[in-house]
Design an enzyme around this catalytic site. Structure first.
Site, PDB file in Angstrom:
ATOM      1  N   ARG A  11       0.844  -1.197   0.000  1.00  0.00           N
ATOM      2  CA  ARG A  11       0.000   0.000   0.000  1.00  0.00           C
ATOM      3  C   ARG A  11       0.888   1.258   0.000  1.00  0.00           C
ATOM      4  NH1 ARG A  11      -0.418   4.581   2.467  1.00  0.00           N
ATOM      5  NH2 ARG A  11      -0.172   3.527   4.469  1.00  0.00           N
ATOM      6  N   ASP A  12       1.669   1.488   1.047  1.00  0.00           N
ATOM      7  CA  ASP A  12       2.539   2.674   1.037  1.00  0.00           C
ATOM      8  C   ASP A  12       3.575   2.539  -0.075  1.00  0.00           C
ATOM      9  OD1 ASP A  12       3.770   5.084   1.890  1.00  0.00           O
ATOM     10  OD2 ASP A  12       3.250   4.652   3.960  1.00  0.00           O
ATOM     11  N   HIS A  59       3.239   4.120  -3.660  1.00  0.00           N
ATOM     12  CA  HIS A  59       3.770   5.439  -4.038  1.00  0.00           C
ATOM     13  C   HIS A  59       5.103   5.303  -4.776  1.00  0.00           C
ATOM     14  CE1 HIS A  59       0.782   7.723  -1.847  1.00  0.00           C
ATOM     15  NE2 HIS A  59       1.040   7.069  -0.733  1.00  0.00           N
ATOM     16  N   SER A  77       3.132  10.813   8.871  1.00  0.00           N
ATOM     17  CA  SER A  77       3.138  10.788   7.394  1.00  0.00           C
ATOM     18  C   SER A  77       4.362  11.492   6.818  1.00  0.00           C
ATOM     19  CB  SER A  77       1.900  11.491   6.851  1.00  0.00           C
ATOM     20  OG  SER A  77       0.758  11.114   7.565  1.00  0.00           O
ATOM     21  N   HIS A 118       2.698   4.445  12.858  1.00  0.00           N
ATOM     22  CA  HIS A 118       3.154   4.316  11.462  1.00  0.00           C
ATOM     23  C   HIS A 118       4.228   5.373  11.223  1.00  0.00           C
ATOM     24  CE1 HIS A 118       2.441   3.782   7.007  1.00  0.00           C
ATOM     25  NE2 HIS A 118       2.823   5.051   6.988  1.00  0.00           N
ATOM     26  N   HIS A 121       7.636   7.152   8.964  1.00  0.00           N
ATOM     27  CA  HIS A 121       8.424   7.313   7.738  1.00  0.00           C
ATOM     28  C   HIS A 121       9.852   7.672   8.148  1.00  0.00           C
ATOM     29  CE1 HIS A 121       5.591   6.836   4.383  1.00  0.00           C
ATOM     30  NE2 HIS A 121       4.704   7.116   5.304  1.00  0.00           N
ATOM     31  N   TYR A 168       4.114  16.527   3.615  1.00  0.00           N
ATOM     32  CA  TYR A 168       3.529  15.217   3.325  1.00  0.00           C
ATOM     33  C   TYR A 168       4.448  14.367   2.445  1.00  0.00           C
ATOM     34  CZ  TYR A 168      -0.646  12.323   2.923  1.00  0.00           C
ATOM     35  OH  TYR A 168      -1.563  11.307   3.015  1.00  0.00           O
TER      36      TYR A 168
END
Lengths: 340, 340
Positions: A15-16, A19, A169, A196, A198, A287
């Site tokens: 899913r991520d 990108h 995010s 979650h 990054h 983002y």
């Protein structure tokens, strides 16, 4: 170190990672990853367009293969692993969630900006009605104080969410900030808590440990970090680190390394390094999914990506405002032309 | 967050990065990196063969360009930055250190295995006599308890070292272990304390923060992580993170990102990802510079790299025992042949 609590890992490669793949996952890639995650005993993994169900569009990028087909394919391969889907109110609609459940999803993560939980009420209720395990996913968690996070999480809880996520995010949170936020949720909200990360500031693993030490029960990762910006906490490394720290994940280390190296590493279009622009996203707090758009706009208008990112940070730009990137790039280019 | 202590960053791209470059740095590459580091205001950076002065050899890999020539070239470009050299007793000799000082080095880091500080006495004394700032660099710090680290650091101090480093050569330490070790040195040894990380468990930044919070005054990094194994703490990211945490490094963020992206990223032979083998080095606790040798041996003998690494970890293999890797690979291959 003695055995500590069990923690539940959720892999977001499919899913991520969408990108980084520019939404071009093939069915074969999804099958191979799903089979590997299932074999390694990862309890949950997510399959959706990078921007959630229904994200396939001109604005967010068209999926190469329909996500419902990918969810169904993943379900066939996943063994005992459960499949989650991401859905952003405003992008994904009622029908998308019904279709995803029919295709084999058993968890829905309903994602909103950190201050906008109230747009998720209907989606949360629908998810519960469909019998899905239901998560409230509060994105851009660095953009609001902890008191707001708690207030928004309570809204999610009141709508019926069973788990609420602190979602970094932009990869902008520091470990002590993650601790504070997760602890506040554990103390003030009845839901289970997830985190979650990054890796834009090279802190995804540090922040994930901080989250677990503060009481998070769910943690996200992606294989080889495949995800927006500099990617996520590296799933296979997380399994090793939590083993060393004495937590129980149930994930088999050799098998999870195998799917990372033998499957994901082979189709990744580029390594998930921390480049100047992804670093700047974390530093400026913008983002993660803006990255490719910012690079393109910087090149098109001949301006420094970092100037764009700093301005977007100051404007507190949020997901869905991708159009702003081009406006900001044009504005900087105009200012530079005037200055010359 | 208010302003905290000043910390001193030392960049090892042109020394630890030598491993990833297979010791093939060109003079132009070194000049470009040195100029960038000087312009960014990085107070110290290191230039030597990956295994320290005199490392150019059949066993460790021959340097493409003589390190003395590279040190002199770096000195011409470095502006106000000071140049350090690494020297391992048994590899680098008296004459190497004299020559390095003459070429422009102003700091010597004398490196030994965590339990072998006593082999460094003459090198430390020579370094002081040459007027160099003098560091004791205790490698593979995860392989001995903190009490041994303190005892070995005290030896370095007694020989004349001004700074002593906790060096996580295998990228095997966890943040709480780093805190404990650094704090013990600050409480029991008069020297300043430094910390050198590897990112094999995706913890280099977490460990570097832990070190600074426990009192470390010197921290190592490398641009784009260029270094052995999964590389080091990423210098340009560290500058951003310490800025966000309120520490003062004196490093200019735009300039340090520029040298990382415009210079180092362009000549790196491969990205410094965390692969299955580098992860396993951290997990098993073996020497980072074993990585390429292990991959070669695994391929040559048709065995799993991870089996080699786990056995090397159990044998507590140390730098200088590269020959063991082939022996272990052969042994596993023989066992597998018998089993078939």
């Amino acid at each position: 170190m003695g055995m500590k609590n069990k923690i539940t890992m959720l892999d977001v490669t499919l899913r991520d990672g969408s990108h980084s793949m520019r939404h071009a996952f093939t069915e074969q890639q999804v099958r191979d990853v799903a089979r590997g995650l299932g074999k390694a005993g990862v309890p949950y993994f997510e399959v959706s367009h990078g921007d959630g169900l229904g994200g396939s569009s001109l604005q967010y990028g068209f999926s190469k293969v329909d996500e419902l087909k990918l969810i169904a394919a993943a379900r066939e391969e996943a063994g005992d692993s459960k499949i989650s889907v991401l859905i952003l109110p405003g992008i994904g609609i009622h029908e998308d969630l019904v279709n995803a459940a029919n295709a084999g999803a058993s968890m829905a993560r309903v994602a909103t900006h950190i201050t906008e939980a109230d747009v998720a009420k209907q989606h949360i209720e629908l998810s519960r009605n469909l019998g899905l395990e239901t998560v409230g996913f509060l994105m851009m968690a660095h953009m609001a104080p902890t008191s707001v996070l708690v207030e928004q999480a309570k809204k999610f809880e009141s709508y019926g969410a069973e788990i609420v996520y602190v979602t970094d995010s932009a990869g902008a949170l520091l470990p002590h900030e993650v601790s504070e936020k997760v602890r506040a949720l554990r103390e003030n909200v009845g839901c289970k808590v997830g985190f979650h990360a990054h890796n834009n500031l090279s802190l995804s693993m540090a922040n994930t440990i901080a989250a677990v030490e503060a009481g998070a029960q769910f943690v996200d990762g992606s294989l080889r970090c495949l995800g927006a910006g500099s990617g996520n906490t590296q799933t296979e490394v997380m399994a090793a680190v939590f083993d060393r720290l004495g937590y129980k994940t149930g994930v088999d280390l050799f098998n999870i390394i195998d799917v990372a190296n033998d499957v994901v590493a082979k189709f990744m279009p580029r390594p998930q390094e921390i480049t100047g622009s992804s670093l700047f996203m974390g530093y400026a707090g913008v983002y993660s999914s803006f990255l490719l758009f910012t690079q393109e706009a910087a090149e098109r208008y001949g301006v420094d990506e970092r100037e764009i990112l700093i301005r977007l940070g100051k404007m507190k730009a949020v997901g869905g405002q991708e159009d702003l990137i081009v406006e900001v790039a044009q504005q900087i280019a105009n200012e530079q032309a005037v200055a010359k």
